[in-house]
Design a protein around this motif. Structure first.
Motif, mmCIF file in Angstrom:
data_model
loop_
_atom_site.group_PDB
_atom_site.id
_atom_site.type_symbol
_atom_site.label_atom_id
_atom_site.label_comp_id
_atom_site.label_asym_id
_atom_site.label_seq_id
_atom_site.Cartn_x
_atom_site.Cartn_y
_atom_site.Cartn_z
ATOM 1 N N LEU A 122 0.801 -1.219 0.000
ATOM 2 C CA LEU A 122 0.000 0.000 0.000
ATOM 3 C C LEU A 122 0.839 1.277 0.000
ATOM 4 O O LEU A 122 0.544 2.192 -0.775
ATOM 5 C CB LEU A 122 -1.005 0.001 1.157
ATOM 6 C CG LEU A 122 -1.978 1.174 1.177
ATOM 7 C CD1 LEU A 122 -2.776 1.242 -0.132
ATOM 8 C CD2 LEU A 122 -2.912 1.072 2.367
ATOM 9 N N GLU A 126 0.381 3.941 -3.000
ATOM 10 C CA GLU A 126 0.001 5.329 -2.751
ATOM 11 C C GLU A 126 1.021 6.299 -3.333
ATOM 12 O O GLU A 126 0.659 7.326 -3.911
ATOM 13 C CB GLU A 126 -0.189 5.563 -1.254
ATOM 14 C CG GLU A 126 -1.448 4.898 -0.734
ATOM 15 C CD GLU A 126 -1.600 4.985 0.771
ATOM 16 O OE1 GLU A 126 -0.584 5.223 1.479
ATOM 17 O OE2 GLU A 126 -2.733 4.810 1.237
ATOM 18 N N GLU A 127 2.300 5.968 -3.209
ATOM 19 C CA GLU A 127 3.366 6.796 -3.792
ATOM 20 C C GLU A 127 3.237 6.853 -5.316
ATOM 21 O O GLU A 127 3.324 7.924 -5.922
ATOM 22 C CB GLU A 127 4.727 6.220 -3.402
ATOM 23 C CG GLU A 127 5.906 6.941 -4.001
ATOM 24 C CD GLU A 127 7.224 6.226 -3.694
ATOM 25 O OE1 GLU A 127 8.157 6.393 -4.494
ATOM 26 O OE2 GLU A 127 7.300 5.504 -2.682
ATOM 27 N N ARG A 129 0.538 6.332 -7.083
ATOM 28 C CA ARG A 129 -0.668 7.096 -7.415
ATOM 29 C C ARG A 129 -0.381 8.594 -7.388
ATOM 30 O O ARG A 129 -0.804 9.332 -8.279
ATOM 31 C CB ARG A 129 -1.796 6.772 -6.433
ATOM 32 C CG ARG A 129 -2.435 5.426 -6.638
ATOM 33 C CD ARG A 129 -3.449 5.172 -5.552
ATOM 34 N NE ARG A 129 -4.130 3.897 -5.755
ATOM 35 C CZ ARG A 129 -4.968 3.362 -4.869
ATOM 36 N NH1 ARG A 129 -5.214 3.987 -3.726
ATOM 37 N NH2 ARG A 129 -5.551 2.203 -5.127
ATOM 38 N N GLN A 130 0.303 9.038 -6.344
ATOM 39 C CA GLN A 130 0.630 10.465 -6.231
ATOM 40 C C GLN A 130 1.499 10.919 -7.395
ATOM 41 O O GLN A 130 1.270 11.987 -7.965
ATOM 42 C CB GLN A 130 1.322 10.744 -4.898
ATOM 43 C CG GLN A 130 0.405 10.649 -3.712
ATOM 44 C CD GLN A 130 1.128 10.819 -2.400
ATOM 45 O OE1 GLN A 130 2.355 10.941 -2.348
ATOM 46 N NE2 GLN A 130 0.372 10.822 -1.306
#
Length: 137
Positions: A122, A126-127, A129-130
């Motif tokens: 995760l 998340e990284e 996605r950013q």
């Protein structure tokens, strides 16, 4: 077919060619059911229930954000697929309880594996996605 990770090395150093567990299965609704927003959460809560059964209102309180309609649909579908069992008690007022079946319990190993993968990956997801979102502006 070899599974290759993002660094280019063989995943688990195994060749999955001919391994039926890695072949696509015909569309049958089960993958869709297991991948929906609520199924895994309902299954987990029923699996860890102390008294083995939960009433509708208990499940609704434990599954954050689920509406009454979505919980009703999820429970019906899980019952239809044989993953949970519904127990009706003709009292006043009527009482209904739900419990996970043996087939539902057999699914927990797969869900645990997915859960572990999510926990491990995760932060990286998340990284990524950013980074993706920042590059799309």
């Amino acid at each position: 077919m070899k599974l290759i990770d993002h660094a280019g090395s063989d995943c688990l150093n195994e060749n999955y060619e001919g391994d039926l567990s890695f072949q696509p299965i015909p569309l049958n609704g089960i993958c869709t059911r297991l991948g929906d927003k609520w199924t895994a959460q309902v299954i987990w809560h029923l699996a860890i229930a102390r008294d083995r059964r939960l009433r509708f209102s208990e499940i609704r309180r434990q599954v954050e954000g689920i509406t009454q309609r979505m919980l009703t649909l999820t429970l019906r579908n899980l019952e239809r697929d044989g993953l949970i069992e519904r127990h009706y008690f003709p009292e006043v007022p009527p009482r209904v309880e739900y419990e996970i079946t043996e087939m539902g319990r057999s699914m927990l190993h797969a869900l645990k594996g997915i859960n572990l993968w999510i926990r491990e990956n995760l932060p990286r997801v998340e990284e990524l996605r950013q980074n993706y979102d920042a590059n799309k502006r």
